[in-house]
Every structure is written in C-alpha cells, then in structure tokens.
Scaffold this active site. Structure first.
Site, PDB file in Angstrom:
ATOM      1  CG  HIS A  59      -1.607   1.279   1.494  1.00 27.64           C
ATOM      2  ND1 HIS A  59      -2.868   1.560   1.039  1.00 27.64           N
ATOM      3  CD2 HIS A  59      -1.187   2.389   2.176  1.00 27.64           C
ATOM      4  CE1 HIS A  59      -3.200   2.777   1.430  1.00 27.64           C
ATOM      5  NE2 HIS A  59      -2.199   3.304   2.129  1.00 27.64           N
ATOM      6  CD  GLU A  60       2.269   3.597   3.810  1.00 30.30           C
ATOM      7  OE1 GLU A  60       2.699   4.668   3.333  1.00 30.30           O
ATOM      8  OE2 GLU A  60       1.246   3.531   4.501  1.00 30.30           O
ATOM      9  CG  HIS A  95       0.567   6.281  -0.823  1.00 30.17           C
ATOM     10  ND1 HIS A  95      -0.646   6.804  -1.219  1.00 30.17           N
ATOM     11  CD2 HIS A  95       0.334   5.697   0.386  1.00 30.17           C
ATOM     12  CE1 HIS A  95      -1.559   6.563  -0.292  1.00 30.17           C
ATOM     13  NE2 HIS A  95      -0.987   5.883   0.693  1.00 30.17           N
ATOM     14  CD  GLU A 112      -4.232   6.497   2.510  1.00 30.77           C
ATOM     15  OE1 GLU A 112      -4.092   5.299   2.813  1.00 30.77           O
ATOM     16  OE2 GLU A 112      -3.287   7.299   2.430  1.00 30.77           O
TER      17      GLU A 112
END
Length: 402
Positions: free
Chosen positions: A262-263, A266, A342
C-alpha cells in the site's frame, strides 16, 4: 478515544483564542523589544527582535500546551493502553523537541525575514524558493539526522521478511537501499510505516509495533521486574519496555508486506510528488497574497500594532488568521484527495496479490489503534484523511477495483 482527543484539542484552541483576545501578541512583541534594548539592540534590529519574539512565543506555547500534552499522554493514551512512557522520559523528550525546534526554526526564520527585507518587489518569489529548498533539505535529513535524536533506528535483520521486501521493491522498480526498524514501542503502542528519500536513494522505516515478531509489547516481562526496577539510559524502566497487552501487537510478515505494498503504491502512483507539487503551488500563492497584503496598516492595527508593522508579525497575521477560511477549504480539498489516494494505494496492493493480507492487516491495525469502524459520513468526510475501515474493506472485495 477520538472524542476525548478532540475535547483536548478544542480546549487548547480556546486557550489560544483567549490569548489573542487579550492582546498576547503585541505584549510579547513589546517584551522582546525590552530584552533587545537591554542587550544593546535598538529598533533598527527588527530581525533580532523577531527572533526573541519567536523564542518567547514558542516557549509560551510549549508551557501552556504542556498540561494538555500530559493529559493526552497520561490520561487519554494511558486509559486506552497506548502510553509506554514514564513522566521522566516524557519531560526529557519534550525538552529535546523544544531545543531541536529552536535550532531549526530560528536560523530559518532569520534568513526568511532577511530575504523578504532585501528582495524588493519580487521578494515573494525568492521567499518561496527559499522555503522550497528548506523543506526539501529537511525531508532529506529528517530520518537520518533528526529522527534518531528521539528514537533508535536499527537495520531490519537479515531474514525472510527483509528478502521479501527487497523482492517486492525490485518488482515495482522501487530504488530501495535500506530497511530500518524504529523502536516506537518505547513511546507508544501506535504503529506506522513510511518511506523517504529522493531519486535512487529510497529507504523504508517500519515501527517495531507494526511487526508482530519484533514488538517489545508482545514479550513477557521478566519476573524480577517491579515498580522499583532501575531505569535504563533512556529513562524507561524494564517493565515499561516489556509491557504486556492482552492481545498480540502488530502484523504477521505477509500482512506487513501488504501494508508496504500500500505504501509503495503511493510512490508508484505518484501521490508523493503530487502532494509536493500541490503544497508548493499553495505556498507560492500564499507568499504572493502576502506581498499584496503586507502593506495594509489596518491589518496590523486590528491586532494591536499601531506604530509599527514588523514583517514577522505580518507573516503571522496573514498566514495564520487572514488565510484561516482559505486554509479550511484547502484542508477539506486535501482530505478528499487523500482519501482518493488511499483507495488507489489499496487497489495497487491488491494488484500485487496482497488483497487478502491487506484486508486482515487493516483489521488488526484498527484493533491495535482502537479505531472505531463506523463513522458519521459528514464528520468523516471533513476530518478523516483516511477512509473508514469498512469502506476500505469493501473496496478490497469489490471486483471493480481490479
């Protein structure tokens, strides 16, 4: 828990409003002038007086904010099982933060005021460029030189987790150079993960509270530990470092990889760069409007400055108060954008095959941080930069996100 935190924040804001109402800003400015004159600096040394004012203002803010910080840490955080600090460690940390802040804030402010003074009609361009450089430098050096002053960073030990992180980074062309574990458990049981660095020098930082097998909070305390246990060098007692929770803290390796997916999403989707661009566009606009408004004597008079118009006071008035409605609207827009980012980062992790692990990781992290899964949609839309848990879980299950 969030309700109690908001109450503490509202009390602090009310306190600041009272200070403004009773003329605290001009009083501190005049007091700084008294100190400067006693030291042999006359009214022509405006930058010197501005630095004295800034020091007094930040000191006053730190002292008046201390009761609320103590309440938040030793009442709210303690009540819900997050606080891992002793009072001595807390005070040592607060003093260290104040000193480090002054070491950065005062030189940067003096240079900014000097640039505004000598910049001529286009000073706002030079001021913006200066703040851009400062922000990039601080982002670059923070994790290497500033954060280690407060927390211990150690390289992630060799093993399966490190190998899988490196493989995942390589598969998406993330230029990973190092992976660190930070001992966040000595301060709080909240968990986090982030990456930093520019160009080909990226690093990943994992809080030990995120890692089930590394979290000190999952370890049994030594039987000999008692309230009379000696303190360690960082001011903590052994039982504080090994405080046992009634549930396992952190995530399994597969879930940690999903969180990192997920990070890294970004980064891959350009969210970090987009946020920097938006921030700098806003900064340029604010400096331009500051240049337009700084000559308005009525603004200074409204805040108790009738005979002088100090540049630092102008910055405070315009950026903090005049721009307040604009900042609220901008904050809402950025919150909406953040929530969109997100969802996109979750979808990216899902494309990496991490949907199941991210699903369980989000539930674990929500439990560890005592997040409430259901929120009022209007309050959530205005205040929460991350979507509510149930919305994220639903999006991970939705086939349209593929």
């Amino acid at each position: 828990m969030k309700e109690e935190t908001w109450k503490s924040l509202h009390i602090s804001c009310w306190n600041q409003g009272v200070i403004l109402l009773f003329g605290g800003i001009p009083y501190l400015w005049n007091l700084s002038g008294v100190f400067c004159r006693r030291a042999g600096f006359g009214p022509e040394y405006e930058i010197t007086q501005s630095l004295v004012f800034l020091f007094l203002a930040t000191l006053f803010s730190a002292l008046t904010g201390l009761p609320w910080s103590l309440y938040n840490t030793f009442v709210i955080e303690e009540k819900h099982g997050f606080n891992q600090q002793t009072l001595g460690f807390f005070m040592k940390d607060a003093i260290k933060k104040f000193v480090v802040t002054q070491c950065i804030l005062l030189p940067v402010t003096s240079l900014l005021l000097y640039i505004i003074k000598i910049g001529g009609d286009y000073f706002f361009i030079y001021a913006w460029l200066f703040t851009l450089v400062v922000s990039l430098v601080l982002v670059t050096i923070y994790a290497d030189y500033i954060a280690p002053l407060f927390d211990k960073f150690i390289p992630l030990p060799e093993g399966t987790l490190k190998e899988e992180i490196e493989v995942m980074a390589k598969n998406i062309d993330f230029p990973l150079t190092k992976v660190y574990v930070v001992e966040g458990s000595k301060r709080s049981s909240h968990s986090n993960a982030y990456f930093y660095g520019f160009f080909k020098n990226k690093r990943i930082v994992l809080f030990d509270t995120l890692l089930e097998e590394y979290s000190m909070l999952n370890k049994e305390p030594p039987e000999e530990c008692s309230s009379e246990s000696p303190k360690s060098e960082d001011g903590e007692s052994p039982e504080t470092k090994t405080k046992v929770r009634n549930k396992k803290q952190g995530c399994k390796n597969e879930e940690v990889l999903a969180v990192l997916g997920h990070e890294l999403g970004h980064w891959k989707l350009g969210h970090t760069v987009k946020n920097i661009v938006i921030s700098q566009m806003n900064s340029f606009l604010c400096f331009f409007l500051f240049a337009v408004l700084i000559g308005q004597k009525e603004l200074f008079a409204a805040f108790g400055f009738y005979d002088s118009q100090p540049t630092l006071i102008g910055l405070m008035i315009i950026f903090q108060f005049i721009f307040s409605p604009y900042n609220e609207v901008l904050s809402f827009c950025l919150t909406v954008l953040s929530r969109r980012f997100e969802f996109q980062a979750d979808a990216f992790a899902k494309k990496l095959g991490k949907a199941k692990d991210l699903y369980s990781a989000l539930i674990k992290l929500n439990k560890d941080n005592l997040g409430f899964p259901v929120s009022d949609w209007l309050f959530s839309m205005w205040h929460y930069s991350h979507p509510p848990l149930l919305e994220r879980l639903q999006a991970l299950q939705d086939s349209k996100q593929d």
